[in-house]
Write a protein that holds these residues in place. Structure first.
Motif, PDB file in Angstrom:
ATOM      1  N   LEU A 293       0.853  -1.187   0.000  1.00 28.40           N
ATOM      2  CA  LEU A 293       0.000   0.000   0.000  1.00 28.40           C
ATOM      3  C   LEU A 293       0.894   1.244   0.000  1.00 28.40           C
ATOM      4  CD1 LEU A 293      -3.257   0.752   1.775  1.00 28.40           C
ATOM      5  CD2 LEU A 293      -1.347   2.273   2.277  1.00 28.40           C
ATOM      6  N   VAL A 294       0.592   2.178  -0.886  1.00 26.64           N
ATOM      7  CA  VAL A 294       1.344   3.432  -0.975  1.00 26.64           C
ATOM      8  C   VAL A 294       0.542   4.509  -0.251  1.00 26.64           C
ATOM      9  CG1 VAL A 294       2.454   5.088  -2.515  1.00 26.64           C
ATOM     10  CG2 VAL A 294       2.274   2.682  -3.193  1.00 26.64           C
ATOM     11  N   ALA A 295       1.024   4.908   0.912  1.00 25.85           N
ATOM     12  CA  ALA A 295       0.277   5.835   1.774  1.00 25.85           C
ATOM     13  C   ALA A 295       0.614   7.278   1.424  1.00 25.85           C
ATOM     14  CB  ALA A 295       0.587   5.540   3.239  1.00 25.85           C
ATOM     15  N   ASN A 296       0.358   7.660   0.171  1.00 27.58           N
ATOM     16  CA  ASN A 296       0.689   9.004  -0.278  1.00 27.58           C
ATOM     17  C   ASN A 296      -0.077   9.311  -1.556  1.00 27.58           C
ATOM     18  OD1 ASN A 296       2.350  11.523  -0.631  1.00 27.58           O
ATOM     19  ND2 ASN A 296       3.549  10.525   0.992  1.00 27.58           N
ATOM     20  N   ARG A 297       0.234  10.404  -2.182  1.00 24.98           N
ATOM     21  CA  ARG A 297      -0.473  10.861  -3.367  1.00 24.98           C
ATOM     22  C   ARG A 297       0.508  11.530  -4.324  1.00 24.98           C
ATOM     23  NH1 ARG A 297      -1.189  16.130  -3.918  1.00 24.98           N
ATOM     24  NH2 ARG A 297      -3.109  15.903  -5.098  1.00 24.98           N
ATOM     25  N   GLY A 298       0.019  11.994  -5.460  1.00 30.26           N
ATOM     26  CA  GLY A 298       0.816  12.812  -6.362  1.00 30.26           C
ATOM     27  C   GLY A 298       1.990  12.085  -6.968  1.00 30.26           C
ATOM     28  N   GLU A 299       3.041  12.867  -7.275  1.00 25.91           N
ATOM     29  CA  GLU A 299       4.158  12.306  -8.044  1.00 25.91           C
ATOM     30  C   GLU A 299       4.905  11.218  -7.302  1.00 25.91           C
ATOM     31  OE1 GLU A 299       7.638  12.726  -7.605  1.00 25.91           O
ATOM     32  OE2 GLU A 299       7.470  13.882  -5.788  1.00 25.91           O
ATOM     33  N   ILE A 300       5.026  11.273  -5.976  1.00 28.25           N
ATOM     34  CA  ILE A 300       5.769  10.222  -5.274  1.00 28.25           C
ATOM     35  C   ILE A 300       4.978   8.919  -5.280  1.00 28.25           C
ATOM     36  CG2 ILE A 300       4.924  10.961  -3.007  1.00 28.25           C
ATOM     37  CD1 ILE A 300       8.229   9.143  -3.931  1.00 28.25           C
TER      38      ILE A 300
ATOM     39  N   ARG B  26       2.500  18.684 -21.340  1.00 26.73           N
ATOM     40  CA  ARG B  26       3.607  18.082 -22.080  1.00 26.73           C
ATOM     41  C   ARG B  26       4.755  17.920 -21.091  1.00 26.73           C
ATOM     42  NH1 ARG B  26      -0.216  18.317 -24.696  1.00 26.73           N
ATOM     43  NH2 ARG B  26      -0.544  18.969 -26.861  1.00 26.73           N
ATOM     44  N   GLU B  27       5.181  16.684 -20.860  1.00 31.19           N
ATOM     45  CA  GLU B  27       6.244  16.415 -19.891  1.00 31.19           C
ATOM     46  C   GLU B  27       7.356  15.618 -20.578  1.00 31.19           C
ATOM     47  OE1 GLU B  27       3.938  16.344 -15.665  1.00 31.19           O
ATOM     48  OE2 GLU B  27       3.765  14.509 -16.849  1.00 31.19           O
ATOM     49  N   PRO B  28       8.543  16.218 -20.730  1.00 32.99           N
ATOM     50  CA  PRO B  28       9.613  15.566 -21.499  1.00 32.99           C
ATOM     51  C   PRO B  28      10.121  14.291 -20.844  1.00 32.99           C
ATOM     52  CG  PRO B  28      10.438  17.516 -20.373  1.00 32.99           C
ATOM     53  CD  PRO B  28       8.954  17.519 -20.188  1.00 32.99           C
ATOM     54  N   GLN B  29      10.445  13.319 -21.677  1.00 30.52           N
ATOM     55  CA  GLN B  29      11.022  12.041 -21.241  1.00 30.52           C
ATOM     56  C   GLN B  29      12.015  11.586 -22.296  1.00 30.52           C
ATOM     57  OE1 GLN B  29      10.525  10.571 -18.397  1.00 30.52           O
ATOM     58  NE2 GLN B  29       8.464  10.950 -17.647  1.00 30.52           N
ATOM     59  N   GLY B  30      13.044  10.875 -21.874  1.00 24.50           N
ATOM     60  CA  GLY B  30      13.971  10.255 -22.812  1.00 24.50           C
ATOM     61  C   GLY B  30      15.163  11.118 -23.154  1.00 24.50           C
ATOM     62  N   ASP B  31      16.194  10.503 -23.723  1.00 19.94           N
ATOM     63  CA  ASP B  31      17.436  11.165 -24.119  1.00 19.94           C
ATOM     64  C   ASP B  31      18.055  11.899 -22.925  1.00 19.94           C
ATOM     65  OD1 ASP B  31      19.518  11.961 -25.776  1.00 19.94           O
ATOM     66  OD2 ASP B  31      18.494  13.784 -26.425  1.00 19.94           O
ATOM     67  N   GLY B  32      18.166  11.186 -21.804  1.00 19.37           N
ATOM     68  CA  GLY B  32      18.794  11.767 -20.625  1.00 19.37           C
ATOM     69  C   GLY B  32      17.881  12.642 -19.809  1.00 19.37           C
ATOM     70  N   VAL B  33      16.588  12.655 -20.119  1.00 20.58           N
ATOM     71  CA  VAL B  33      15.619  13.478 -19.376  1.00 20.58           C
ATOM     72  C   VAL B  33      14.535  12.590 -18.789  1.00 20.58           C
ATOM     73  CG1 VAL B  33      13.886  15.308 -19.534  1.00 20.58           C
ATOM     74  CG2 VAL B  33      16.052  15.526 -20.770  1.00 20.58           C
ATOM     75  N   ARG B  34      14.194  12.839 -17.552  1.00 18.90           N
ATOM     76  CA  ARG B  34      13.163  12.067 -16.852  1.00 18.90           C
ATOM     77  C   ARG B  34      12.230  13.050 -16.143  1.00 18.90           C
ATOM     78  NH1 ARG B  34      14.912   8.163 -11.742  1.00 18.90           N
ATOM     79  NH2 ARG B  34      13.108   8.554 -10.407  1.00 18.90           N
ATOM     80  N   THR B  35      10.933  12.825 -16.230  1.00 20.42           N
ATOM     81  CA  THR B  35       9.963  13.617 -15.479  1.00 20.42           C
ATOM     82  C   THR B  35       9.179  12.697 -14.556  1.00 20.42           C
ATOM     83  OG1 THR B  35       9.725  15.274 -17.234  1.00 20.42           O
ATOM     84  CG2 THR B  35       7.978  15.168 -15.590  1.00 20.42           C
ATOM     85  N   ASP B  36       9.241  12.969 -13.257  1.00 17.92           N
ATOM     86  CA  ASP B  36       8.409  12.273 -12.268  1.00 17.92           C
ATOM     87  C   ASP B  36       7.229  13.185 -11.971  1.00 17.92           C
ATOM     88  OD1 ASP B  36      10.402  10.416 -12.259  1.00 17.92           O
ATOM     89  OD2 ASP B  36      10.823  10.509 -10.121  1.00 17.92           O
ATOM     90  N   SER B  37       6.014  12.715 -12.226  1.00 18.08           N
ATOM     91  CA  SER B  37       4.857  13.604 -12.172  1.00 18.08           C
ATOM     92  C   SER B  37       3.627  12.897 -11.639  1.00 18.08           C
ATOM     93  CB  SER B  37       4.569  14.146 -13.581  1.00 18.08           C
ATOM     94  OG  SER B  37       3.347  14.847 -13.629  1.00 18.08           O
ATOM     95  N   GLY B  38       2.753  13.664 -11.040  1.00 17.14           N
ATOM     96  CA  GLY B  38       1.464  13.154 -10.620  1.00 17.14           C
ATOM     97  C   GLY B  38       0.328  13.744 -11.432  1.00 17.14           C
ATOM     98  N   LEU B  39       0.662  14.400 -12.539  1.00 18.02           N
ATOM     99  CA  LEU B  39      -0.336  15.134 -13.322  1.00 18.02           C
ATOM    100  C   LEU B  39      -0.880  14.343 -14.502  1.00 18.02           C
ATOM    101  CD1 LEU B  39       1.331  18.659 -13.560  1.00 18.02           C
ATOM    102  CD2 LEU B  39      -0.450  17.928 -11.976  1.00 18.02           C
ATOM    103  N   SER B  40      -2.091  14.689 -14.894  1.00 14.24           N
ATOM    104  CA  SER B  40      -2.707  14.264 -16.145  1.00 14.24           C
ATOM    105  C   SER B  40      -3.515  15.454 -16.660  1.00 14.24           C
ATOM    106  CB  SER B  40      -3.657  13.074 -15.940  1.00 14.24           C
ATOM    107  OG  SER B  40      -2.988  11.974 -15.371  1.00 14.24           O
TER     108      SER B  40
END
Length: 656
Positions: A6-13, A361-375
């Motif tokens: 169980l993940v006792a949190n919200r959002g990006e984490i 728009r959240e960039p990913q790939g080529d050395g870039v990572r986005t950790d996000s809780g958004l849609s």
């Protein structure tokens, strides 16, 4: 390994932890309040459980409801993420008593390191250097003042139970000590329910460097190098990187060994962080500040330079596995930098913002990572922390990582909710940041020059082009061309069409535009101004470019003039941010003095006091305690007292 967590949190984490659980084949359980029923972490988990209404105290902070959710779903372990109950010893103890594995250290370790005074005494006894300061708990105001004089000014007053910079006060004048101590106690009591203070020597131009540690249940403790977190605003980290340009190999090894000793001194298990304050002109003189007994927001930069998944190792350690690495197996390769995207408006003094995410728009790939809780469609309210996502870039060296992160922030689009992405992009290009000449006060010193002044001309041009495009006939049906106010005229160039526009916080403008090749689509608009072509992302009345965004609204000059007439001779007080009115100190008809506190609006753990702009009378009061308000919503109207110099003789006599 566990079957269900169980993940006792919200959002990006929560999304971040769920990703690793999925990779390990472990079933994930999300929890959500009514405000998060359609949140991204809910959709990405294998199953989700409602735990209460929007208020955190009745949902994410409810130990009883979290444990009930774990029982109902057959979870064997609980991952607390960070924030909420992640460093709550009672929650960790309750999990164990309920037969659950708490993915973190023991309740005793959390309790010990959560008390700054006990933590300092413990690590000092283990040989870890600490900031010179007071010793002992429960010191009186006089004892704290005496300790400060002995240390020497300036000093830093800190709540023992605190965090996030709340209650911390830098005091440079000995004559102000008692007043500052009293103020720090009040804030500590309000924030943490505990007004115990300690005092420490203030380090001028300090750098904030932390060491990631990892410990198993078999007595093995290693460190994974350092992160530099010196770029902060209001004591909150906004940019983090690994490794630090300040440390050489010898200092890195010494600080790492000190962090391992600190972890051993409290019997630590799992992933944790030991934080140090370091004089910028003497990195060898580092001092222990505190230990965070949880995963850190900035853990991705360590993951990228070590190649380890810290969440995975939290899980493996909690399941009883032994670390397969010795200290000699850990090396740092390349460089990583992280930027925290928060719902705040730099143009309005970094006040919390909110709204609906209309385009994402959240960039990913080529050395870039986005950790996000958004849609797209996510509602960003005022109940929880303002951090929305993190953009992280990795490169073979620091210059490459910084360049990639600046480019990634320019590609980041979060229309509908003002964020600090553009500000962070400019910060990362500041000469001092590029040169690695950092300290914890740098951001505050340069912030004004990094905030966009006014609204660029091309933004209004693009907004007018969008409105002109809306006037064009749509569909297959016949439309009388003379009924379309698009500037068309017989045998000539179309006349400009004027639009009244306004960006919140800026003065309204009238922009005339004609159809001259501007290109407008459902999600983009391209305009040419002074021979330069500008392309914006768009969603409704929102326009975005290079991480910045503007909400360009149509402005009704007639309605505005009528409203102004209705409030002639009065000052209207509006909500500076979306939030909840927590305190109302006046009523209609009350006489108020200039600067008098009238209301308090709270949003995202931040309070904003609404004060009277001048002496006068409360003519209107449109809110009550507990009311939810939107940004720029009218809260009150203060009718100014008539200036006796301008009054008639009768009125002047009455004024006397």
């Amino acid at each position: 390994m566990f079957d269900t967590v169980l993940v006792a949190n919200r959002g990006e984490i929560a999304v971040r932890v769920i990703r690793t659980l999925r990779e390990l084949g472990v079933r994930s359980v999300a929890v959500y309040s009514d405000a998060d029923a359609d949140a991204r972490h809910v959709h990405e988990a294998d199953t989700a459980v409602r735990i209460g209404p929007p208020a955190a105290a009745e949902s994410y902070l409810s130990v009883e409801r979290l444990l009930e959710a774990a029982t109902r779903t057959g979870a064997q372990a609980v991952h607390p993420g960070y924030g909420f109950l992640a460093e709550n010893a009672s929650f960790a103890r309750a999990c164990v008593e309920a037969g659950l594995s708490f993915i973190g250290p023991s309740a005793d370790a959390i309790s010990l390191m959560g008390d700054k005074i006990r933590a300092k005494e413990t690590v000092r006894a283990a040989g870890v250097p600490v900031v010179p300061g007071s010793s002992g708990s429960g010191l009186s105001d006089g004892e704290l003042a005496a300790a400060a004089r002995e240390i020497g000014m300036p000093v830093l007053l800190k709540p023992s139970a605190g965090g996030g910079g709340k209650g911390m006060r830098l005091t440079r004048l000995e004559s102000a000590l008692l007043e500052e101590i009293a103020a720090a106690r009040r804030e500590a009591r309000a924030s943490f329910g505990d007004d115990t203070l300690l005092v420490e020597r203030w380090v001028d131009r300090p750098r904030h460097i932390e060491i990631q540690v990892l410990a198993d249940t078999h007595g093995n403790v290693i460190h994974l190098g350092e992160r530099e977190c010196s770029l902060q605003r209001r004591h909150q980290k906004i940019i983090e990187e690994a490794p630090s340009v300040l440390l050489d190999e010898a200092t890195r090894a010494a600080m790492g060994a000190a962090a391992v000793q600190a972890a051993r001194s409290c019997g630590y298990v799992g992933a944790g962080t030991v934080e140090f304050i370091v004089p910028g002109d003497d990195p060898s003189a580092y001092y222990f500040m505190e230990m965070n007994t949880r995963l850190q927001v900035e853990h991705p930069v360590t993951e990228l330079v070590t190649g380890l998944d810290l969440v995975e190792w939290q899980l493996r350690v909690a399941a009883g596995e032994r670390l397969p690495y010795g200290q000699e197996d850990i090396s740092l390769t390349g460089h990583a930098v992280e930027a925290r995207i928060c719902a705040e408006d730099p143009a309005r003094g970094f006040l919390p913002s909110g709204g609906t995410v209309l385009a994402l728009r959240e960039p990913q790939g080529d050395g870039v990572r986005t950790d996000s809780g958004l849609s797209e469609g996510t509602e960003v309210g005022s109940l929880y922390d303002p951090m929305l996502s993190k953009v992280i870039a990795y490169g073979p060296d620091r210059a490459t990582a910084l360049r990639k992160l600046r480019a990634a922030l320019a590609r980041t689009v979060t229309l509908g909710v003002p964020t600090n992405a553009g500000f962070l992009r400019r910060l990362l290009a500041h000469p001092a940041v590029v040169a690695g000449e950092l300290d914890t006060g740098l951001v505050e010193r340069v912030a004004d020059e990094l905030v966009e002044k006014g609204v660029p001309d091309e933004v209004y041009e693009a907004a007018a082009a969008v409105r002109l495009d809306r006037l064009a006939p749509r569909g297959d049906g016949w439309v009388d061309p003379f009924s379309v106010p698009d500037g068309w005229r017989l045998g000539g160039t179309p006349a400009p069409v004027g639009f009244d526009l306004r960006v919140p916080g800026a003065e309204p403008v009238t922009r005339a535009v004609r159809d001259r090749g501007h290109h407008v689509t459902a999600d983009r608009v391209t305009v040419a101004v002074d021979g330069i072509t500008h392309t914006f992302h768009r969603a409704g009345d929102w326009l975005g470019r290079d991480g910045d965004a503007w909400h360009v609204q149509s402005y009704d000059t007639v309605a505005a003039s009528l409203t102004g007439a209705a409030h002639a001779g009065a000052d209207t007080l509006a909500a500076p941010m979306p939030g909840t009115v927590t305190v109302v100190k006046v009523a209609v008809g009350d006489e108020v003095a200039a600067g008098q506190s009238l209301l308090v609006v709270e949003a995202m753990k931040m309070e904003h006091v609404i004060s009277a702009p001048h002496a006068g009378t409360v003519a209107e009061l449109d809110v009550v305690p507990g009311a939810t308000v939107a940004m720029d919503q009218v809260l009150a109207v203060i009718a100014p007292h008539e200036d006796p110099a301008d009054a008639s003789p009768g009125t002047e006599e009455a004024a006397r």
